[in-house]
Design a protein around this motif. Structure first.
Motif, PDB file in Angstrom:
ATOM      1  N   LEU A  48       9.871   3.175   7.342  1.00 34.90           N
ATOM      2  CA  LEU A  48       9.967   2.943   5.959  1.00 34.90           C
ATOM      3  C   LEU A  48      10.436   4.302   5.320  1.00 34.90           C
ATOM      4  N   LYS A  49      11.008   4.351   4.308  1.00 37.57           N
ATOM      5  CA  LYS A  49      11.881   5.023   3.622  1.00 37.57           C
ATOM      6  C   LYS A  49      11.515   5.236   2.279  1.00 37.57           C
ATOM      7  N   PRO A  50      11.317   6.361   1.377  1.00 44.87           N
ATOM      8  CA  PRO A  50      11.213   6.587   0.025  1.00 44.87           C
ATOM      9  C   PRO A  50      11.753   5.375  -0.766  1.00 44.87           C
ATOM     10  N   GLU A  51      13.166   5.272  -0.441  1.00 47.68           N
ATOM     11  CA  GLU A  51      13.993   4.099  -1.376  1.00 47.68           C
ATOM     12  C   GLU A  51      13.352   2.752  -1.001  1.00 47.68           C
ATOM     13  N   ASP A  52      12.557   2.618  -0.220  1.00 47.32           N
ATOM     14  CA  ASP A  52      11.884   1.138  -0.021  1.00 47.32           C
ATOM     15  C   ASP A  52      10.688   1.057  -1.101  1.00 47.32           C
ATOM     16  N   THR A  53      10.324   1.901  -1.865  1.00 47.38           N
ATOM     17  CA  THR A  53       9.458   2.041  -2.545  1.00 47.38           C
ATOM     18  C   THR A  53       9.449   1.016  -4.034  1.00 47.38           C
ATOM     19  N   ALA A  54       8.938   0.101  -4.033  1.00 45.09           N
ATOM     20  CA  ALA A  54       8.980  -0.787  -4.960  1.00 45.09           C
ATOM     21  C   ALA A  54       7.868  -1.887  -5.153  1.00 45.09           C
ATOM     22  N   VAL A  55       7.893  -2.973  -5.926  1.00 46.09           N
ATOM     23  CA  VAL A  55       7.117  -3.869  -6.097  1.00 46.09           C
ATOM     24  C   VAL A  55       7.715  -5.267  -5.059  1.00 46.09           C
ATOM     25  N   GLN A  70       2.753  -3.904  -4.488  1.00 48.97           N
ATOM     26  CA  GLN A  70       3.172  -2.521  -4.478  1.00 48.97           C
ATOM     27  C   GLN A  70       3.280  -2.184  -3.311  1.00 48.97           C
ATOM     28  N   VAL A  71       4.490  -1.611  -2.863  1.00 51.73           N
ATOM     29  CA  VAL A  71       4.856  -0.620  -1.588  1.00 51.73           C
ATOM     30  C   VAL A  71       5.228   0.509  -2.164  1.00 51.73           C
ATOM     31  N   THR A  72       4.491   1.636  -1.752  1.00 52.89           N
ATOM     32  CA  THR A  72       4.852   2.950  -1.904  1.00 52.89           C
ATOM     33  C   THR A  72       5.111   3.944  -0.823  1.00 52.89           C
ATOM     34  N   VAL A  73       6.287   4.415  -0.601  1.00 56.25           N
ATOM     35  CA  VAL A  73       6.475   5.464   0.550  1.00 56.25           C
ATOM     36  C   VAL A  73       6.792   6.716   0.072  1.00 56.25           C
ATOM     37  N   SER A  74       5.708   7.528   0.256  1.00 54.54           N
ATOM     38  CA  SER A  74       5.790   8.793  -0.104  1.00 54.54           C
ATOM     39  C   SER A  74       4.880   9.902   0.817  1.00 54.54           C
ATOM     40  N   SER A  75       5.274  11.153   1.044  1.00 54.71           N
ATOM     41  CA  SER A  75       4.370  12.004   1.662  1.00 54.71           C
ATOM     42  C   SER A  75       3.455  12.725   0.674  1.00 54.71           C
ATOM     43  N   GLY A 133       0.727  -1.238   0.064  1.00 55.68           N
ATOM     44  CA  GLY A 133       0.015  -0.133   0.049  1.00 55.68           C
ATOM     45  C   GLY A 133       0.912   1.336  -0.017  1.00 55.68           C
ATOM     46  N   LEU A 134       0.157   2.318   0.226  1.00 55.18           N
ATOM     47  CA  LEU A 134       0.898   3.622   0.181  1.00 55.18           C
ATOM     48  C   LEU A 134       1.012   4.038   1.968  1.00 55.18           C
ATOM     49  N   VAL A 135       2.092   4.433   2.043  1.00 52.68           N
ATOM     50  CA  VAL A 135       2.552   4.565   3.354  1.00 52.68           C
ATOM     51  C   VAL A 135       3.364   6.040   3.558  1.00 52.68           C
ATOM     52  N   GLN A 136       3.410   6.849   4.596  1.00 50.80           N
ATOM     53  CA  GLN A 136       4.212   7.948   4.729  1.00 50.80           C
ATOM     54  C   GLN A 136       5.790   7.440   5.169  1.00 50.80           C
ATOM     55  N   PRO A 137       6.635   8.202   4.878  1.00 54.15           N
ATOM     56  CA  PRO A 137       7.975   7.931   5.519  1.00 54.15           C
ATOM     57  C   PRO A 137       7.944   7.887   6.834  1.00 54.15           C
ATOM     58  N   GLY A 138       8.643   6.778   7.379  1.00 58.70           N
ATOM     59  CA  GLY A 138       8.652   6.679   8.899  1.00 58.70           C
ATOM     60  C   GLY A 138       7.356   5.677   9.195  1.00 58.70           C
ATOM     61  N   GLY A 139       6.466   5.392   8.396  1.00 54.45           N
ATOM     62  CA  GLY A 139       5.566   4.410   8.775  1.00 54.45           C
ATOM     63  C   GLY A 139       5.667   3.033   8.475  1.00 54.45           C
ATOM     64  N   SER A 140       4.927   2.052   8.777  1.00 49.76           N
ATOM     65  CA  SER A 140       4.805   0.602   8.786  1.00 49.76           C
ATOM     66  C   SER A 140       3.893   0.009   8.019  1.00 49.76           C
ATOM     67  N   LEU A 141       4.418  -1.043   7.491  1.00 48.87           N
ATOM     68  CA  LEU A 141       3.656  -2.068   6.872  1.00 48.87           C
ATOM     69  C   LEU A 141       3.990  -3.478   7.128  1.00 48.87           C
ATOM     70  N   ARG A 142       2.993  -4.377   7.126  1.00 53.26           N
ATOM     71  CA  ARG A 142       3.285  -5.814   7.076  1.00 53.26           C
ATOM     72  C   ARG A 142       2.751  -6.724   5.869  1.00 53.26           C
ATOM     73  N   LEU A 143       3.753  -7.139   5.220  1.00 53.56           N
ATOM     74  CA  LEU A 143       3.404  -7.995   4.025  1.00 53.56           C
ATOM     75  C   LEU A 143       3.060  -9.509   4.440  1.00 53.56           C
ATOM     76  N   SER A 144       2.345 -10.154   3.857  1.00 51.74           N
ATOM     77  CA  SER A 144       2.132 -11.512   4.034  1.00 51.74           C
ATOM     78  C   SER A 144       2.268 -12.244   2.751  1.00 51.74           C
ATOM     79  N   CYS A 145       3.161 -13.520   2.859  1.00 53.42           N
ATOM     80  CA  CYS A 145       3.002 -14.467   1.678  1.00 53.42           C
ATOM     81  C   CYS A 145       2.449 -15.617   2.167  1.00 53.42           C
TER      82      CYS A 145
END
Length: 129
Positions: free
Chosen positions: A86-93, A124-129, A10-22
């Motif tokens: 999370l940082k903007p450079e973590d943005t990726a599939v 998709q993981v997008t890190v952006s303000s 998903g979309l998250v702001q810098p410094g935020g968190s996400l949990r991915l599942s496989c």
């Protein structure tokens, strides 16, 4: 046939968190090492974290050490990737993948996508303000 499905991006702001599942079906993940990879636009796919499911041996790339944690859910036949700070450079599939070469240390497996035989469709993981 092992099938893998990623979720949690998903979309998250810098410094935020996400949990991915496989989530896996068709076989027990006890037989595999599971890796998380990511691919940003115009860049090669790179290894992020991996876990040998049966032994819980883990490894993570230097770029995510201390921020990302990989773990397993045995009952759910699932691998989780908790991503903090999370940082903007973590943005990726982000893709999860399974390698049958579980005797090889996970750090070595993360160095090449060729060791992994089964892949999910990506999230998709997008890190952006």
């Amino acid at each position: 046939q092992l099938q893998l499905v990623e979720s949690g991006g998903g979309l998250v702001q810098p410094g935020g968190s996400l949990r991915l599942s496989c989530s896996a079906s068709g076989a027990s993940l006890d037989l595999y090492t599971i890796g998380w990879f990511r691919q940003a636009p115009g860049k090669e796919r790179e290894g992020v974290s991996a876990i040998t499911f049966a032994s819980e041996s883990t490894s993570s790339a230097d770029s995510v050490q201390g921020r990302f944690t990989i773990s397993r859910d045995v009952a759910g036949n699932t691998v989780l990737l908790q991503m903090n700070d999370l940082k903007p450079e973590d943005t990726a599939v982000y893709f999860c993948a399974a390698s049958p070469h579980r005797q090889i240390p996970p750090r070595a497996l993360l160095a090449t996508t060729r060791a992994f035989d089964f892949w999910g469709q990506g999230t998709q993981v997008t890190v952006s303000s």
